[in-house]
Design an enzyme around this catalytic site. Structure first.
Site, PDB file in Angstrom:
ATOM      1  N   HIS A 244       0.879  -1.153   0.053  1.00  9.20           N
ATOM      2  CA  HIS A 244      -0.111   0.172   0.117  1.00  9.20           C
ATOM      3  C   HIS A 244       0.975   1.234   0.009  1.00  9.20           C
ATOM      4  O   HIS A 244       1.848   1.405   0.706  1.00  9.20           O
ATOM      5  CB  HIS A 244      -0.874   0.246   1.373  1.00  9.20           C
TER       6      HIS A 244
ATOM      7  N   ARG B  26      -1.135  -4.534  -6.546  1.00  8.63           N
ATOM      8  CA  ARG B  26      -0.694  -6.069  -6.410  1.00  8.63           C
ATOM      9  C   ARG B  26       0.531  -6.374  -7.012  1.00  8.63           C
ATOM     10  O   ARG B  26       0.570  -5.733  -8.299  1.00  8.63           O
ATOM     11  CB  ARG B  26      -1.774  -6.582  -7.038  1.00  8.63           C
TER      12      ARG B  26
ATOM     13  N   HIS C  18       3.117  -7.685   1.878  1.00  7.93           N
ATOM     14  CA  HIS C  18       2.442  -8.546   2.572  1.00  7.93           C
ATOM     15  C   HIS C  18       1.250  -9.483   1.785  1.00  7.93           C
ATOM     16  O   HIS C  18       0.906  -8.795   0.778  1.00  7.93           O
ATOM     17  CB  HIS C  18       1.925  -7.670   3.505  1.00  7.93           C
TER      18      HIS C  18
HETATM   19 ZN    ZN Z   1      -3.139  -4.922   2.929  1.00  4.83          ZN
END
Ligand code: ZN
Length: 319
Positions: free
Chosen positions: A103, A198, A178
């Site tokens: 993110h 992604r 993650h």
């Molecule tokens: Zn996340």
């Protein structure tokens, strides 16, 4: 103790469920929720996000959405100085591996994602198999090495798997690679944002095609080197009972764990306190609560008396 007359009442929220390719049926099997299908991946438990806005279940504000309350009754949330309800709390049931993600922070998202917030999140492991692991961080030593490993598809080498167990707490700062792995059930507390890049999807196909990756944006935001594995996972399974234990605080949220066995009293002096009952049942100032309930203790709520036998995760933000 008699139920004290409160200036503000507890806001009990009805969750919103999300079906996902990787979802399962644990939200029904373990939490008793009525889920839309056996591929239910997420329970948006405390959310004012447009993709899943929770409604108040009962009382004076019954039927109001959390985003609506935020607009009409900012006094309930103590004015934390943000333009939207700042947090989003989810339970995630991963029956399959999730794609590997990263993110952005607020600064990057503001410029590249149309004014959205970035995303800082944290996980509390509700359940997982023996010898479970999650993807947290990566093994590249420099930006050049990271780019090379990504462009050459050296995923096995790049991706860092970290062992986890039930009761672990994991902070995921923006820029942290993650992924949740199969058969893991977690409670996620995060900023109110849905911006995800992604990085890798294990080469899987959806309807015959790979899902879209966001390689350039991922490379822009990934922190190099990654925070150490030891600094990423914290066991919080043996905290003192009957007190509000602060387990993490950062710029975006503060998270607490409360294990009640008998009676716990504390003061709700935060802008608001969002609470999720993860195990057991009991009462909060006379209101019955049980596993799977999510509620907000609004601003100015004052003294809280929790009774019974139950475990909760709570969260708030700084004013
Ligand atoms: Zn996340």
């Amino acid at each position: 103790m008699l139920k004290e007359e409160k200036a503000a009442e507890i806001l009990f929220l009805a969750p919103v469920f999300k079906q996902m390719l990787w979802g399962g049926s644990q939200l029904r099997d373990k939490f008793g929720y009525e889920i839309p299908g056996d591929d239910t991946g997420e329970c948006w438990a405390v959310s004012a996000h447009p993709n899943g806005d929770c409604t108040v279940k009962e009382g004076k504000y019954q039927g109001e959405t959390l985003s609506g309350l935020w607009e009409k009754h900012p006094e309930l949330f103590g004015g934390p100085g943000t333009d939207r309800f700042p947090l989003l709390v989810k339970i995630i049931d991963a029956k399959d591996d999730l794609s590997i993600q990263v993110h952005p922070n607020d600064g990057y998202a503001k410029i590249h994602e149309n004014g959205s917030l970035g995303k800082t999140e944290c996980w509390y492991i509700l359940d997982c198999p023996e010898d479970a692991s999650l993807v947290i961080g990566h093994n590249a030593g420099s930006k050049e090495e990271l780019e090379e490993m990504v462009h050459q598809g050296k995923w096995e080498e790049l991706i860092r798997q970290v062992p986890v167990k039930k009761g672990d707490f994991i902070q995921i700062d923006p820029g942290t690679v993650h992924a949740i792995k199969a058969d893991t059930l977690i409670l996620e507390t995060q900023q109110n944002s849905a911006i995800t890049y992604r990085l890798y999807d294990y080469g899987r196909l959806q309807n015959g095609k790979p899902r879209q990756l966001h390689i350039d944006k991922s490379l822009d935001v990934i922190t190099v080197p990654a925070k150490s594995a030891e600094d990423s996972v914290k066991s919080i399974s043996s905290l003192p009972e009957n007190q509000l234990n602060q387990i993490y605080t950062c710029e975006k949220y503060t998270v607490f764990k409360l294990d009640v066995d008998g009676t716990a009293t504390f003061r709700q002096g935060y802008p608001f306190l969002a609470a999720s009952v993860l195990e057991g049942e009991g009462r909060v100032n006379g209101d019955e609560v049980r596993k799977g309930d999510h509620f907000i203790l609004p601003c100015g709520y004052g003294e809280v008396e929790a009774q019974g036998n139950m475990s909760l995760i709570l969260s708030t933000v700084e004013k």
